[in-house]
Design a protein around this motif. Structure first.
Motif, mmCIF file in Angstrom:
data_model
loop_
_atom_site.group_PDB
_atom_site.id
_atom_site.type_symbol
_atom_site.label_atom_id
_atom_site.label_comp_id
_atom_site.label_asym_id
_atom_site.label_seq_id
_atom_site.Cartn_x
_atom_site.Cartn_y
_atom_site.Cartn_z
ATOM 1 N N ALA A 155 1.002 -1.179 -0.186
ATOM 2 C CA ALA A 155 -0.087 -0.069 0.023
ATOM 3 C C ALA A 155 1.012 1.272 -0.139
ATOM 4 C CB ALA A 155 -0.930 -0.083 1.284
ATOM 5 N N ALA A 156 1.980 1.035 0.764
ATOM 6 C CA ALA A 156 2.768 2.248 0.906
ATOM 7 C C ALA A 156 3.563 2.796 -0.674
ATOM 8 C CB ALA A 156 3.858 2.176 2.100
ATOM 9 N N PHE A 157 3.913 1.558 -1.222
ATOM 10 C CA PHE A 157 4.634 1.811 -2.258
ATOM 11 C C PHE A 157 3.655 2.206 -3.374
ATOM 12 C CE2 PHE A 157 8.342 0.325 -4.814
ATOM 13 C CZ PHE A 157 9.305 0.717 -3.656
ATOM 14 N N LEU A 158 2.428 1.723 -3.386
ATOM 15 C CA LEU A 158 1.431 2.347 -4.564
ATOM 16 C C LEU A 158 1.195 3.456 -4.446
ATOM 17 C CD1 LEU A 158 -0.880 -0.916 -4.538
ATOM 18 C CD2 LEU A 158 0.132 -0.189 -6.445
ATOM 19 N N GLN A 159 1.175 4.113 -3.216
ATOM 20 C CA GLN A 159 0.953 5.519 -2.633
ATOM 21 C C GLN A 159 2.100 6.479 -2.699
ATOM 22 O OE1 GLN A 159 -0.492 5.242 1.298
ATOM 23 N NE2 GLN A 159 -2.502 4.010 0.513
ATOM 24 N N ASP A 160 3.409 5.779 -3.192
ATOM 25 C CA ASP A 160 4.646 6.515 -3.450
ATOM 26 C C ASP A 160 4.886 7.126 -2.050
ATOM 27 O OD1 ASP A 160 5.059 6.074 -6.106
ATOM 28 O OD2 ASP A 160 3.726 7.638 -6.711
ATOM 29 N N ARG A 161 4.757 6.330 -1.017
ATOM 30 C CA ARG A 161 5.255 6.930 0.380
ATOM 31 C C ARG A 161 6.582 6.433 0.692
ATOM 32 N NH1 ARG A 161 0.921 4.390 3.512
ATOM 33 N NH2 ARG A 161 2.133 5.021 5.237
ATOM 34 N N CYS A 162 7.095 5.252 -0.149
ATOM 35 C CA CYS A 162 8.284 4.810 -0.021
ATOM 36 C C CYS A 162 9.261 4.824 -1.322
ATOM 37 C CB CYS A 162 8.374 3.434 0.472
ATOM 38 S SG CYS A 162 7.752 3.121 1.991
ATOM 39 N N ASP A 163 10.388 4.948 -1.171
ATOM 40 C CA ASP A 163 11.394 4.867 -2.477
ATOM 41 C C ASP A 163 11.844 3.593 -2.586
ATOM 42 O OD1 ASP A 163 11.373 7.994 -2.877
ATOM 43 O OD2 ASP A 163 12.270 7.834 -1.043
ATOM 44 N N GLY A 164 12.258 3.003 -1.633
ATOM 45 C CA GLY A 164 12.832 1.726 -1.581
ATOM 46 C C GLY A 164 11.799 0.682 -0.535
ATOM 47 N N TRP A 165 11.820 -0.483 -1.268
ATOM 48 C CA TRP A 165 10.978 -1.443 -0.241
ATOM 49 C C TRP A 165 12.158 -2.604 -0.175
ATOM 50 C CZ3 TRP A 165 5.774 -3.838 -2.384
ATOM 51 C CH2 TRP A 165 5.391 -4.822 -1.811
ATOM 52 N N THR A 166 12.457 -3.102 1.128
ATOM 53 C CA THR A 166 13.578 -3.791 1.498
ATOM 54 C C THR A 166 12.945 -4.931 2.048
ATOM 55 O OG1 THR A 166 15.783 -4.267 2.238
ATOM 56 C CG2 THR A 166 14.371 -3.001 3.926
ATOM 57 N N GLY A 167 13.561 -6.297 1.887
ATOM 58 C CA GLY A 167 13.336 -7.486 2.304
ATOM 59 C C GLY A 167 14.006 -8.789 1.757
ATOM 60 N N ASP A 168 13.757 -9.859 2.072
ATOM 61 C CA ASP A 168 14.573 -10.987 1.758
ATOM 62 C C ASP A 168 14.472 -10.885 0.124
ATOM 63 O OD1 ASP A 168 15.348 -11.681 4.376
ATOM 64 O OD2 ASP A 168 13.809 -13.177 4.312
ATOM 65 N N LYS A 169 15.178 -11.338 -0.448
ATOM 66 C CA LYS A 169 15.175 -11.400 -2.113
ATOM 67 C C LYS A 169 14.167 -12.122 -2.520
ATOM 68 C CE LYS A 169 19.338 -9.385 -4.012
ATOM 69 N NZ LYS A 169 20.361 -9.705 -4.945
ATOM 70 N N SER A 170 13.907 -13.450 -1.593
ATOM 71 C CA SER A 170 12.697 -14.212 -1.793
ATOM 72 C C SER A 170 11.263 -13.344 -1.547
ATOM 73 C CB SER A 170 12.888 -15.518 -1.053
ATOM 74 O OG SER A 170 12.695 -14.915 0.236
ATOM 75 N N ASN A 171 11.411 -12.475 -0.789
ATOM 76 C CA ASN A 171 10.101 -12.026 -0.326
ATOM 77 C C ASN A 171 9.989 -10.681 -1.479
ATOM 78 O OD1 ASN A 171 7.715 -10.878 1.052
ATOM 79 N ND2 ASN A 171 8.878 -9.266 1.525
ATOM 80 N N LEU A 172 11.105 -10.290 -2.078
ATOM 81 C CA LEU A 172 10.711 -9.187 -2.900
ATOM 82 C C LEU A 172 10.321 -9.896 -4.409
ATOM 83 C CD1 LEU A 172 13.956 -6.931 -2.270
ATOM 84 C CD2 LEU A 172 11.472 -6.547 -1.628
ATOM 85 N N ALA A 173 10.878 -10.820 -4.721
ATOM 86 C CA ALA A 173 10.371 -11.695 -5.983
ATOM 87 C C ALA A 173 9.043 -12.205 -5.833
ATOM 88 C CB ALA A 173 11.400 -12.628 -6.180
ATOM 89 N N GLY A 174 8.615 -12.635 -4.735
ATOM 90 C CA GLY A 174 7.000 -12.866 -4.488
ATOM 91 C C GLY A 174 6.317 -11.768 -4.574
ATOM 92 N N GLN A 175 6.736 -10.505 -3.542
ATOM 93 C CA GLN A 175 5.762 -9.401 -3.797
ATOM 94 C C GLN A 175 5.943 -8.675 -5.138
ATOM 95 O OE1 GLN A 175 3.977 -9.039 -1.243
ATOM 96 N NE2 GLN A 175 4.979 -10.556 -0.175
ATOM 97 N N ARG A 176 6.806 -8.873 -5.828
ATOM 98 C CA ARG A 176 6.933 -8.240 -7.187
ATOM 99 C C ARG A 176 6.138 -9.096 -8.058
ATOM 100 N NH1 ARG A 176 9.839 -8.877 -11.925
ATOM 101 N NH2 ARG A 176 10.147 -7.185 -13.224
ATOM 102 N N SER A 177 6.003 -10.147 -7.978
ATOM 103 C CA SER A 177 5.105 -11.238 -9.000
ATOM 104 C C SER A 177 3.659 -10.852 -8.774
ATOM 105 C CB SER A 177 5.585 -12.658 -8.686
ATOM 106 O OG SER A 177 4.804 -12.984 -7.501
ATOM 107 N N ALA A 178 3.213 -10.439 -7.555
ATOM 108 C CA ALA A 178 2.098 -10.379 -7.129
ATOM 109 C C ALA A 178 1.609 -8.754 -7.135
ATOM 110 C CB ALA A 178 1.636 -10.805 -5.712
#
Ligand SMILES: N[C@@H](CCC(=O)N[C@@H](CS)C(=O)NCC(=O)O)C(=O)O
Length: 353
Positions: free
Chosen positions: A193-216
């Motif tokens: 939600a924060a990313f969709l609203q442009d409230r963060c420039d970066g989203w950090t996490g385990d690369k496995s999590n980022l891949a999953g969140q990116r895919s969704a």
């Protein structure tokens, strides 16, 4: 006989004894496991998982749990109860996961959890062998100017509380004399939600999590193509199942289920041939893994000697589990740390004998 001679005799018996002990087969514990008893009495494994991360722990819109961590919950249920479906999935948030494990609300925690010294030692847990070697990454908008994590000097970064992620982020920026503003979130939905609203420039996490969140990532936000994972890796995140350290036998059961899936892959035993290999094992390694052959080896885990037959037939070997859960989110196994040791990776199990 002089006392000198007797002392010499006793000393040589002692040396012989040590030598015999060193050469004999290992002693095995027959002490029971309270957790094993709870699980078998209940007829269900309470497995602490994540339900928002495609590839690892994810509840589909139709209410089915899937992912690599979920498969290991099933594998433990298959080993202990003979039925991979006997799992109650207990959502475990990043910040509450160790508390619910300590409170015995779950029998095992399999939730993208990084093995660290403070968790292992201070939180009185035991980590099984790693099921996925991960590392922390940084995701940004695809059309942003950022090329590497240090380019985010002065940026706002979304980070989940109660994770190694927030500690590593702090270290990374502090070590380089860089600044950032943390936007602390409780879960993946808040990050999105924060990313969709442009409230963060970066989203950090385990690369496995980022891949999953990116895919969704939602189509109305531009879908996966709107996001880019930067190439650098900020940390080591070995992920695996966690148990309470006061139940050593239970921890060994969980660990040998993981190791059994690794050995099965190494020996070429999978869900399609496990029945044939159980009836007629091709060698002694396979016979020991499957508890098969004329005189099955007994490891005194307090569960069926054929536990790995149930695991492999119902869930699969390490490679099968990886292929059905992690490959689909775009994390190729070949050439990664998660390849078999035979292919230059870190996936390696000690001998089962
Ligand atoms: N492997 C790390 C991170 C695991 C973790 O909790 N990751 C965050 C995102 S990087 C997460 O799952 N957030 C969503 C949630 O808690 O629901 C750890 O064990 O602390």
């Amino acid at each position: 006989m002089g006392s000198k001679f007797i002392r010499a005799m006793l000393a040589s018996f002692a040396v012989l004894g040590i030598a015999l002990a060193a050469c004999s087969s290992d002693d095995t514990s027959s002490a029971g496991s309270a957790t094993l008893k709870d699980v078998t009495d209940r007829g269900v494994l309470n497995c602490g998982v994540k339900d928002s991360q495609p590839g690892f722990g994810f509840m589909t819109p139709s209410g089915v749990m899937e992912g690599n961590d979920v498969e290991y919950c099933k594998a433990i249920a298959a080993a202990v109860l003979g039925d991979a479906s006997k799992v109650k999935y207990v959502p475990a948030s990043a910040s509450a996961r160790f508390d619910i494990l300590a409170a015995k609300e779950i029998d095992v925690l399999i939730r993208t959890t990084t093995w660290t010294a403070s968790r292992d030692i201070n939180l009185k847990t035991t980590f099984a062998h790693t099921t996925f070697y991960d590392g922390q990454g940084m995701m940004v908008k695809a059309n942003s100017k950022f090329g590497k994590t240090s380019d985010l000097n002065g940026a706002t970064i979304c980070v989940t509380t109660g994770t190694t992620t927030e500690q590593n982020l702090e270290d990374f920026f502090a070590d380089r004399g860089l600044a950032y503003t943390a936007l602390a979130v409780a879960n993946d939905a808040e990050s999105q939600a924060a990313f969709l609203q442009d409230r963060c420039d970066g989203w950090t996490g385990d690369k496995s999590n980022l891949a999953g969140q990116r895919s969704a990532y939602p189509v109305d936000g531009g879908g996966p193509a709107a996001l880019r994972v930067l190439p650098d890796t900020l940390s080591k995140e070995p992920l695996g199942p966690v148990t309470r350290e006061d139940d050593a036998l239970w921890s060994q059961i969980v660990d040998w289920v993981v190791l059994g899936t690794i050995l099965a892959e190494e020996f070429g035993v999978d869900s399609s041939n496990v029945a044939a290999q159980s009836a007629n094992p091709k060698n002694k390694d396979v016979a020991r893994l499957l508890g098969a052959g004329a005189e099955p080896t007994e490891f005194n885990l307090g569960i069926s000697a054929t536990f790995m037959q149930d695991v492999i037939s119902q869930v699969g070997n390490f490679g099968e589990i990886y292929a059905k859960t992690i490959e689909p989110i775009g994390l190729a196994r070949a050439g990664s740390l998660n390849a078999s040791w035979k292919d230059g990776g870190l996936i390696y199990a000690p001998p089962m004998r």
